[in-house]
Design a protein around this motif. Structure first.
Motif, PDB file in Angstrom:
ATOM      1  N   LYS A 105       0.836  -1.196   0.000  1.00  0.00           N
ATOM      2  CA  LYS A 105       0.000   0.000   0.000  1.00  0.00           C
ATOM      3  C   LYS A 105       0.875   1.253   0.000  1.00  0.00           C
ATOM      4  O   LYS A 105       1.985   1.255   0.517  1.00  0.00           O
ATOM      5  N   LYS A 144      -7.317  13.906   2.985  1.00  0.00           N
ATOM      6  CA  LYS A 144      -8.276  13.506   1.941  1.00  0.00           C
ATOM      7  C   LYS A 144      -7.704  13.772   0.560  1.00  0.00           C
ATOM      8  O   LYS A 144      -7.893  12.980  -0.374  1.00  0.00           O
ATOM      9  N   ASP A 165      -3.358   5.095  -0.921  1.00  0.00           N
ATOM     10  CA  ASP A 165      -4.399   4.126  -0.567  1.00  0.00           C
ATOM     11  C   ASP A 165      -5.059   4.494   0.754  1.00  0.00           C
ATOM     12  O   ASP A 165      -6.259   4.310   0.937  1.00  0.00           O
ATOM     13  N   GLU A 166      -4.267   5.025   1.659  1.00  0.00           N
ATOM     14  CA  GLU A 166      -4.785   5.459   2.950  1.00  0.00           C
ATOM     15  C   GLU A 166      -3.868   6.535   3.512  1.00  0.00           C
ATOM     16  O   GLU A 166      -2.776   6.764   2.996  1.00  0.00           O
ATOM     17  N   THR A 225     -11.739   7.839  -2.532  1.00  0.00           N
ATOM     18  CA  THR A 225     -11.751   7.713  -1.069  1.00  0.00           C
ATOM     19  C   THR A 225     -10.811   6.606  -0.601  1.00  0.00           C
ATOM     20  O   THR A 225     -10.461   5.699  -1.359  1.00  0.00           O
ATOM     21  N   GLY A 226     -10.412   6.705   0.628  1.00  0.00           N
ATOM     22  CA  GLY A 226      -9.561   5.700   1.255  1.00  0.00           C
ATOM     23  C   GLY A 226      -9.622   5.890   2.757  1.00  0.00           C
ATOM     24  O   GLY A 226     -10.156   6.882   3.262  1.00  0.00           O
ATOM     25  N   GLU A 227      -9.063   4.948   3.476  1.00  0.00           N
ATOM     26  CA  GLU A 227      -9.137   4.999   4.933  1.00  0.00           C
ATOM     27  C   GLU A 227      -8.226   6.086   5.490  1.00  0.00           C
ATOM     28  O   GLU A 227      -7.075   6.237   5.074  1.00  0.00           O
ATOM     29  N   ILE A 247      -6.608   7.126   9.024  1.00  0.00           N
ATOM     30  CA  ILE A 247      -6.337   6.602  10.363  1.00  0.00           C
ATOM     31  C   ILE A 247      -5.848   7.746  11.246  1.00  0.00           C
ATOM     32  O   ILE A 247      -4.876   8.429  10.920  1.00  0.00           O
TER      33      ILE A 247
END
Length: 334
Positions: A41, A56, A64-65, A179-181, A183
């Motif tokens: 990733k 964002k 990916d995130e 969109t992606g995660e 954290i």
């Protein structure tokens, strides 16, 4: 030693006063290719006061995130706060490699991370690759004053760290709505542990020579003849909304400050327009402007190597051509 627990490629997206530096977004471009080559990733790491919107955007640029760390102590950069945050994150998530922009702050953070994490650091890179068979990053950087390009491997420690010059890579295409995660990590440091404090930030000084993010750069070489030779270049840069750059020879001669130097031993740039005035076109300088969209060369010597890389060339005296060009642009904007 096995490094199976180390996963993913990180890109540190630098912020200052909740604004992202372009180099972080630029690094998501090679980062995407490298992560795909690694089969891992691509993770953006964003630290700042309030940076969720930046996180964002990193995903829209290809990550990916994103991992974000927010807090008042991160509004402005400090070695102690950012170093502590990165050490904590790396120890928790164990990335295989991490890219950091070679800005003033990035050049400070990279060595701090390497020391804290007991790993290596390849500084000031201009090229990146990944050896799939050996599972090693291949870092390319200038050596011996820019006369050689060294390919460096760090096979014995993880994560593999490198600082990368701004302007070497173009920002990837923005995919709005991707969109992606995201954290969130709650990491703080006692204020007493932050040993430096910004009393006042004078933007006129801090941003006076921002070659890395300039859209237009007007650069001078030996052909300007001396410090006064930069005056017409400054006037042209002013009407174009750009900044003044220079070749190494001008800095060595003491004609202009090193902050203006473009090239392998200066700053690598990628403006929309690069105007080279009285610059012969040594390979070290040409390598530093490879990311420019359009290169315009002005030189009395029709055989100057700079013309071989220029999109447009003017053979003539820069002290006649540059003022004439400045006046024509002023008329167009009147």
């Amino acid at each position: 030693m096995s490094f199976e627990e180390y996963k993913n490629l990180w890109v540190f997206v630098e912020t200052e006063e909740n604004e992202a530096k372009n180099v972080g977004f630029e690094l998501l471009n090679p980062g995407r290719e490298l992560a795909d080559k690694m089969g891992e990733k691509l993770v953006a790491v964003v630290i700042g006061g309030k940076v969720e919107d930046i996180a964002k955007k990193t995903i829209e640029y290809g990550a990916d995130e994103a991992i974000i760390v927010e807090g008042d102590e991160y509004f402005n950069y400090s070695t102690d706060a950012f170093g502590n945050a990165m050490k904590t994150l790396v120890n928790k998530y164990k990335p295989a490699a991490c890219l950091v922009g070679a800005t003033n702050n990035g050049r400070d953070l990279g060595p701090r991370m390497a020391c804290d994490l007991n790993t290596g650091l390849t500084a000031d890179c201009t090229g990146l690759d990944f050896d799939v068979e050996a599972k090693n990053m291949v870092w390319t950087r200038p050596a011996f004053g820019g006369n050689l390009m060294a390919m460096i491997l760090c096979p014995d420690n993880r994560p593999q760290l490198g600082t990368v010059r701004p302007g070497v890579f173009k920002k990837p295409e923005l995919k709005e709505g991707k969109t992606g995660e995201i954290i969130r990590e709650d990491i703080h440091i006692d204020p007493s542990q932050i040993r430096t404090k910004i009393i006042e930030r004078i933007k006129e000084v801090a941003e006076a020579v921002n070659l890395e993010e300039a859209d237009v750069i007007v650069s001078g070489g030996r052909g300007v003849g001396g410090p006064d030779g930069f005056k017409p270049l400054e006037e042209l840069a002013d009407v174009l909304g750009g900044v003044v750059g220079c070749s190494r020879a001008c800095v060595d001669a003491g004609w202009i400050a090193h902050a203006h130097q473009v090239g392998q031993t200066g700053k690598t740039v990628g403006p929309k327009i690069y105007i080279a005035c009285g610059i012969s076109g040594a390979i070290q300088h040409v390598a530093g402007i490879a990311g420019s969209d359009i290169v315009i060369a002005i030189n009395k010597d029709a055989e100057a190597p700079i013309f071989s890389v220029a999109d447009y060339g003017i053979v003539g005296d820069l002290f006649q051509v540059v003022p004439a060009l400045t006046e024509e642009i002023k008329k167009l904007r009147a």
